[in-house]
Write a protein that holds these residues in place. Structure first.
Motif, short mmCIF file in Angstrom:
data_model
loop_
_atom_site.label_atom_id
_atom_site.label_comp_id
_atom_site.label_asym_id
_atom_site.label_seq_id
_atom_site.Cartn_x
_atom_site.Cartn_y
_atom_site.Cartn_z
N PHE A 1 0.82 -1.21 0.00
CA PHE A 1 0.00 0.00 0.00
C PHE A 1 0.86 1.27 0.00
CE2 PHE A 1 -3.27 -2.67 2.49
CZ PHE A 1 -3.71 -3.24 1.32
N LEU A 2 2.06 1.20 0.58
CA LEU A 2 2.92 2.37 0.71
C LEU A 2 4.07 2.32 -0.29
CD1 LEU A 2 3.16 2.67 4.61
CD2 LEU A 2 1.64 3.91 3.06
N PRO A 3 4.65 3.47 -0.63
CA PRO A 3 5.80 3.48 -1.56
C PRO A 3 6.97 2.71 -0.97
CG PRO A 3 4.90 5.69 -1.23
CD PRO A 3 4.24 4.82 -0.21
N PRO A 4 7.87 2.21 -1.83
CA PRO A 4 9.07 1.49 -1.35
C PRO A 4 9.88 2.38 -0.40
CG PRO A 4 8.80 1.20 -3.72
CD PRO A 4 7.79 2.24 -3.30
N GLY A 5 10.33 1.81 0.67
CA GLY A 5 11.11 2.55 1.64
C GLY A 5 10.30 3.23 2.72
N ALA A 6 8.98 3.32 2.55
CA ALA A 6 8.15 4.01 3.54
C ALA A 6 8.08 3.23 4.85
CB ALA A 6 6.75 4.24 2.98
N VAL A 7 7.92 1.90 4.76
CA VAL A 7 7.81 1.09 5.97
C VAL A 7 9.11 1.11 6.79
CG1 VAL A 7 7.49 -1.26 6.85
CG2 VAL A 7 5.96 -0.38 5.08
N PRO A 8 10.29 0.89 6.16
CA PRO A 8 11.54 1.03 6.93
C PRO A 8 11.69 2.43 7.52
CG PRO A 8 11.98 -0.12 4.87
CD PRO A 8 10.56 0.38 4.79
#
Length: 480
Positions: free
Chosen positions: A237-244
């Motif tokens: 659901f979120l852009p790459p790198g957003a969760v980290p």
């Protein structure tokens, strides 16, 4: 003089209430608020497709309705204990139940996704007060020797909500309108407030320190980032790198709070209580048990509905049997703990709970339903025994002056590890799908996740084994 002798007695009014107030009535009444909260949290999942159709939105976008609730809870949890101390725990608990009911009604009347999200934010803020403040009322009105029995009653709603939620949610969506998922909170709240006024002893305001604005902001932001990160773990659901990035910012905020709280007598969360062996074992060690508990309903739903092809209502009806095991535990936990003590029960039961989770991985589409339900019932009993033990032992060494902070801290950890459990389950299924080279879930993909979750629970034994043999003895009138 023993440590127990230094702990102030609960208010005199609690003693005047007799066994009726000290038995099951007060924790059952407080539990009604928790039931309203935990039931709503699980019921809404089944209604998301119907809600998306009503609002003309994509079903995946309705995930915001769950996420915003968790974020609001994370932001308001740290301040709940301070508010209860300042304005009185009983009064705040009743106000939180009323606000939860009103915000539930607003969710039911919502005509668009933005309206629903706003109402769910208010609902999450109220929910952040219901849990820890309700537990605080019980802690301040129940003698420690009776707290295990009271906790066994109080924990029933938390265990029943995830079990009966899918069943009720499936029935409402199938046979009625999804809005009744929110409207059903209204009579529960009305009855709960009336019973609290009539039967729950008054808990006077405590001496409060100045409000720790910096601490509230740091803990709120830190928890919100971590919960939001775990909610989106294994999803796209979120852009790459957003969760980290969320994890990094959340951990940074909590680290800054640790520095802020060091030597600060007015810190909103008292980190020194983690030095107490019983609280540390129940909160930190118990977190690994709760991670598995958070993952279990999600994994069972995937196995029974997606893997075995059962309807939501049929799967909910099958998993409901674990509530029978939890109910059976209610009367057996206190004598078991008096006979064997917290340390022995927690260590032995950790192995049994882990084995019960692993056993779920042996279910197959051709497994008789009676056999599945029997295993679920046994698992429900021992999980309920474990959580009753953890919730009781956590407050064995906590004095009355620190009860509100201990209750708030425990609630914060539980909220965080619940989201960790869901995120772990989602990420684990994603990994297993890739490992099997499959593009969609099957029972063969889901089954191996249960032994992994069972293994996670065994990590808790590293904390339990370090407890004294007589740890928490005063909680159940047991002496080493």
């Amino acid at each position: 003089m023993s440590e127990a002798d230094d702990i102030p007695e609960p208010p005199a009014k609690a003693a005047e209430g007799g066994e009726a107030r000290r038995g099951w009535i007060v924790p059952a009444i407080i539990g009604s608020g928790l039931l309203m909260q935990t039931l709503n949290a699980t019921v809404i999942t089944n209604a998301l497709p119907a809600m998306a159709e009503a609002f003309g939105e994509e079903p995946l976008r309705l995930n915001l309705a769950i996420t915003v609730y968790l974020l609001a809870s994370a932001v308001f949890l740290p301040i709940s204990g301070w508010i209860a101390d300042k304005y009185g725990a009983k009064r705040v608990f009743m106000a939180a139940m009323v606000l939860y009911a009103l915000s539930s009604a607003a969710c039911g009347f919502a005509q668009s996704l933005p309206q629903l999200i706003a109402a769910r934010f208010l609902q999450g803020a109220a929910g952040a007060m219901v849990g820890p403040v309700g537990r605080l009322v019980l802690l301040r009105t129940t003698p420690k020797s009776e707290l295990v029995g009271a906790m066994s009653v109080l924990t029933m709603p938390a265990l029943l909500g995830p079990v009966v939620g899918p069943l009720i949610g499936g029935a409402i969506v199938t046979f009625a309108d999804w809005r009744w998922i929110f409207f059903m909170n209204l009579p529960v709240a009305v009855a709960g407030v009336a019973l609290v006024r009539a039967f729950v002893p008054n808990v006077k305001e405590q001496a409060v320190s100045p409000v720790d604005v910096t601490g509230i902001l740091l803990t709120g932001v830190g928890l919100a980032c971590l919960i939001f990160g775990f909610e989106n773990l294994g999803r796209s659901f979120l852009p790459p790198g957003a969760v980290p990035g969320l994890f990094a910012f959340g951990l940074l905020s909590l680290w800054l709070y640790g520095r802020h709280a060091r030597g600060n007598p007015h810190a909103i969360i008292d980190l020194t209580i983690f030095r107490l062996p019983t609280f540390q074992a129940a909160t930190v060690g118990g977190a690994f048990m709760r991670i598995a508990m958070g993952a279990n309903p999600f994994l069972l739903a995937m196995l029974l509905q997606v893997g075995f092809g059962l309807s939501a209502f049929a799967a909910g009806a099958m998993t409901f049997i674990s509530a029978v095991g939890a109910l059976a535990m209610k009367t057996t936990a206190p004598p078991i703990l008096r006979r064997f003590g917290f340390r022995t029960v927690l260590l032995v039961n950790a192995v049994i709970v882990a084995a019960s989770f692993a056993a779920y991985g042996l279910f197959r589409p051709q497994t008789p339903h009676w056999m599945i339900m029997s295993v679920l019932a046994v698992g429900g009993f021992f999980r309920s025994l474990q959580f009753t033990s953890l919730n009781g032992m956590a407050y064995a060494e906590i004095d009355q002056a620190r009860m509100s902070r201990a209750s708030t801290t425990s609630s914060m950890v539980q909220q965080l590890v619940q989201s960790i459990g869901i995120g772990l389950a989602a990420a684990l299924l994603h990994f297993l799908m890739r490992a099997h080279g499959e593009s969609e879930l099957t029972w063969r993909t889901v089954s191996p996740a249960f032994p992994v979750v069972g293994a996670v629970t065994l990590v808790s034994m590293l904390w339990f084994v370090r407890l004294r043999p007589d740890a928490g003895a005063e909680m159940n009138a047991r002496r080493g």
